[in-house]
Design a protein around this motif. Sequence first.
Motif, PDB file in Angstrom:
ATOM      1  N   TYR A   1      -0.889   4.909  -0.748  1.00 38.11           N
ATOM      2  CA  TYR A   1      -1.924   4.977   0.287  1.00 38.11           C
ATOM      3  C   TYR A   1      -1.247   5.377   1.595  1.00 38.11           C
ATOM      4  O   TYR A   1      -0.100   5.027   1.845  1.00 38.11           O
ATOM      5  N   ARG A   2      -1.994   6.075   2.419  1.00 30.46           N
ATOM      6  CA  ARG A   2      -1.469   6.454   3.733  1.00 30.46           C
ATOM      7  C   ARG A   2      -2.466   6.017   4.804  1.00 30.46           C
ATOM      8  O   ARG A   2      -3.671   5.969   4.574  1.00 30.46           O
TER       9      ARG A   2
ATOM     10  N   GLU B   1      -8.539  -2.914  -6.963  1.00 32.23           N
ATOM     11  CA  GLU B   1      -7.472  -2.957  -5.965  1.00 32.23           C
ATOM     12  C   GLU B   1      -7.355  -4.360  -5.374  1.00 32.23           C
ATOM     13  O   GLU B   1      -6.253  -4.846  -5.112  1.00 32.23           O
TER      14      GLU B   1
ATOM     15  N   ALA C   1     -12.087  -2.822  -0.195  1.00 33.19           N
ATOM     16  CA  ALA C   1     -11.406  -1.944  -1.145  1.00 33.19           C
ATOM     17  C   ALA C   1     -12.137  -2.000  -2.485  1.00 33.19           C
ATOM     18  O   ALA C   1     -13.073  -2.773  -2.663  1.00 33.19           O
TER      19      ALA C   1
ATOM     20  N   PHE D   1       0.820  -1.216   0.000  1.00 30.78           N
ATOM     21  CA  PHE D   1       0.000   0.000   0.000  1.00 30.78           C
ATOM     22  C   PHE D   1       0.853   1.265   0.000  1.00 30.78           C
ATOM     23  O   PHE D   1       0.431   2.287  -0.554  1.00 30.78           O
ATOM     24  N   SER D   2       2.029   1.238   0.582  1.00 28.83           N
ATOM     25  CA  SER D   2       2.882   2.430   0.509  1.00 28.83           C
ATOM     26  C   SER D   2       3.396   2.632  -0.910  1.00 28.83           C
ATOM     27  O   SER D   2       3.541   3.769  -1.364  1.00 28.83           O
TER      28      SER D   2
ATOM     29  N   ARG E   1       1.693   1.975  -3.482  1.00 24.39           N
ATOM     30  CA  ARG E   1       0.523   2.437  -4.234  1.00 24.39           C
ATOM     31  C   ARG E   1       0.057   3.819  -3.745  1.00 24.39           C
ATOM     32  O   ARG E   1      -1.020   4.272  -4.111  1.00 24.39           O
TER      33      ARG E   1
ATOM     34  N   LEU F   1      -6.856   2.973   5.400  1.00 23.67           N
ATOM     35  CA  LEU F   1      -5.937   3.739   4.569  1.00 23.67           C
ATOM     36  C   LEU F   1      -6.725   4.574   3.575  1.00 23.67           C
ATOM     37  O   LEU F   1      -7.888   4.288   3.298  1.00 23.67           O
ATOM     38  N   GLU F   2      -6.056   5.580   3.030  1.00 23.96           N
ATOM     39  CA  GLU F   2      -6.677   6.435   2.034  1.00 23.96           C
ATOM     40  C   GLU F   2      -5.639   6.776   0.980  1.00 23.96           C
ATOM     41  O   GLU F   2      -4.475   7.014   1.294  1.00 23.96           O
ATOM     42  N   GLY F   3      -6.067   6.793  -0.266  1.00 25.68           N
ATOM     43  CA  GLY F   3      -5.172   7.146  -1.356  1.00 25.68           C
ATOM     44  C   GLY F   3      -5.945   7.770  -2.493  1.00 25.68           C
ATOM     45  O   GLY F   3      -7.115   7.461  -2.715  1.00 25.68           O
TER      46      GLY F   3
ATOM     47  N   GLU G   1      -9.865   7.119  -2.414  1.00 23.57           N
ATOM     48  CA  GLU G   1     -10.476   5.827  -2.129  1.00 23.57           C
ATOM     49  C   GLU G   1     -10.025   5.341  -0.768  1.00 23.57           C
ATOM     50  O   GLU G   1      -8.892   5.570  -0.342  1.00 23.57           O
ATOM     51  N   GLN G   2     -10.939   4.661  -0.103  1.00 25.40           N
ATOM     52  CA  GLN G   2     -10.699   4.115   1.230  1.00 25.40           C
ATOM     53  C   GLN G   2     -10.406   2.620   1.124  1.00 25.40           C
ATOM     54  O   GLN G   2     -11.067   1.912   0.366  1.00 25.40           O
TER      55      GLN G   2
END
Length: 188
Positions: A62-63, A172, A168, A57-58, A60, A76-78, A138-139
Amino acid sequence: MIALEPFVSPSVFGLTFLLFIGLFFFIRASTKDRTETALYTTSLTDVTLLEKLQMYFSNRAYRVTAVDADSGKISLEGKVRASLFLAIFLGSLAAIGLFCLALVMTISAPQLGVVPYGLLLLSPLASWFYWQGATRFEQVSFQVLPPITKTDMDTIAAAAGSRLRITAHRDELIALAAQLPLKRQETE
């Protein structure tokens, strides 16, 4: 013999208009939210799975937005960008659909001249609509679950693996399953 010519133009126009309505709903559905919840099993241990998820996820972009220590759920959110290919594709489909509609209108009502071809100027709106709707935050949330145990023998075998519940976007989930050794299970 019955002349069918008076019925051909309205029926062709009606069918073309119905196809155009289908195209409209296809373009509108391109921005629909397709969030799913999936349950996966894996042979990875909990710690290894969490490390791989963090790395995935990092990469991609996302945080982490929230961590629930009690349940172990991580959110996470990105920001997801729209696809340039899909924007061009949808604009092209709209242009073809509008051209067909204008062509049928011109054949059905020749007194309109070339005015119906002005509808082609609306085709970039399909790309703009997709670009505005598909670029969004996106969550993603996931939770590592304890393995299912039925008997003592299953406990020993299941201790080597983990279960993962993740919510997701459908794409994803597909990309995640391709990167990690995950096997999808039926949701509980």
